[in-house]
Design a protein around this motif. Structure first.
Motif, short mmCIF file in Angstrom:
data_model
loop_
_atom_site.label_atom_id
_atom_site.label_comp_id
_atom_site.label_asym_id
_atom_site.label_seq_id
_atom_site.Cartn_x
_atom_site.Cartn_y
_atom_site.Cartn_z
N GLU A 4 71.40 34.03 -26.23
CA GLU A 4 71.23 32.60 -26.39
C GLU A 4 69.73 32.31 -26.49
OE1 GLU A 4 73.57 30.16 -23.80
OE2 GLU A 4 75.10 31.71 -23.63
N SER A 5 69.32 31.88 -27.67
CA SER A 5 67.89 31.79 -27.97
C SER A 5 67.16 30.74 -27.14
CB SER A 5 67.68 31.53 -29.46
OG SER A 5 68.28 30.32 -29.83
N MET A 6 67.82 29.64 -26.80
CA MET A 6 67.14 28.60 -26.04
C MET A 6 66.71 29.12 -24.67
SD MET A 6 68.45 24.82 -24.91
CE MET A 6 69.62 25.42 -23.71
N TYR A 7 67.58 29.84 -24.01
CA TYR A 7 67.26 30.39 -22.69
C TYR A 7 66.22 31.50 -22.79
CZ TYR A 7 71.35 27.76 -21.36
OH TYR A 7 72.26 26.76 -21.17
N ALA A 11 62.56 31.43 -20.99
CA ALA A 11 62.17 32.56 -20.15
C ALA A 11 60.83 33.14 -20.62
CB ALA A 11 63.25 33.63 -20.16
N ILE A 12 60.62 33.23 -21.92
CA ILE A 12 59.36 33.77 -22.44
C ILE A 12 58.20 32.85 -22.09
CG2 ILE A 12 58.08 34.23 -24.58
CD1 ILE A 12 60.71 35.37 -25.72
N ILE A 13 58.38 31.54 -22.26
CA ILE A 13 57.30 30.60 -21.97
C ILE A 13 56.93 30.64 -20.49
CG2 ILE A 13 56.72 28.13 -21.85
CD1 ILE A 13 58.36 27.82 -24.48
N VAL A 39 55.34 40.60 -16.68
CA VAL A 39 55.81 39.60 -17.65
C VAL A 39 57.13 40.05 -18.27
CG1 VAL A 39 55.30 38.55 -19.89
CG2 VAL A 39 53.56 38.60 -18.12
N GLY A 40 57.24 41.31 -18.61
CA GLY A 40 58.50 41.83 -19.17
C GLY A 40 59.65 41.72 -18.20
N GLY A 41 59.40 42.07 -16.95
CA GLY A 41 60.44 41.93 -15.94
C GLY A 41 60.82 40.49 -15.69
N LEU A 44 63.14 39.29 -18.58
CA LEU A 44 64.52 39.76 -18.42
C LEU A 44 65.24 39.05 -17.28
CD1 LEU A 44 64.09 43.62 -18.94
CD2 LEU A 44 65.08 41.96 -20.51
N SER A 45 64.58 38.92 -16.14
CA SER A 45 65.25 38.31 -15.00
C SER A 45 65.47 36.82 -15.19
CB SER A 45 64.46 38.58 -13.71
OG SER A 45 63.19 38.01 -13.79
N LEU A 46 64.48 36.11 -15.73
CA LEU A 46 64.66 34.67 -15.96
C LEU A 46 65.73 34.40 -17.00
CD1 LEU A 46 61.02 33.32 -15.86
CD2 LEU A 46 62.88 32.71 -14.33
N TYR A 47 65.78 35.19 -18.05
CA TYR A 47 66.82 35.01 -19.06
C TYR A 47 68.19 35.22 -18.45
CZ TYR A 47 69.92 35.69 -22.94
OH TYR A 47 71.00 35.60 -23.79
N TYR A 48 68.33 36.26 -17.66
CA TYR A 48 69.62 36.55 -17.04
C TYR A 48 70.03 35.41 -16.11
CZ TYR A 48 73.28 39.13 -14.66
OH TYR A 48 74.48 39.51 -14.16
N ILE A 49 69.10 34.93 -15.28
CA ILE A 49 69.40 33.84 -14.35
C ILE A 49 69.77 32.57 -15.10
CG2 ILE A 49 68.37 32.30 -12.63
CD1 ILE A 49 66.79 34.79 -11.65
N LEU A 50 69.00 32.20 -16.11
CA LEU A 50 69.30 31.00 -16.88
C LEU A 50 70.64 31.11 -17.59
CD1 LEU A 50 65.81 30.22 -18.46
CD2 LEU A 50 67.01 28.86 -16.73
#
Length: 62
Positions: A4-7, A11-13, A39-41, A44-50
């Motif tokens: 899901e690109s929005m999440y 997460a990247i920002i 930053v890489g971790g 991944l973690s923020l995307y998964y949580i979101l």
């Protein structure tokens, strides 16, 4: 697995902001590879949580 690109963008920002804060304010300064790993971790973690909290929750990850 459907990303899901929005999440992912959120997460990247957020992760880049955290990486910039680490680079500028961390004492003693962390090396660039450590900041990139952090930053890489965070991405991944923020995307998964979101994705689990607000998205479909189906990432395909265990």
């Amino acid at each position: 697995m459907q990303i899901e690109s929005m999440y992912l963008i959120i997460a990247i920002i957020v992760s880049l902001v955290v990486g910039i804060m680490l680079y500028l304010w961390q004492r003693p300064r962390l090396s660039i590879p450590y900041i990139l790993v952090a930053v890489g971790g965070a991405i991944l973690s923020l995307y998964y949580i979101l994705n689990v909290l607000f998205g479909s929750g189906r990432t395909g990850w265990p």
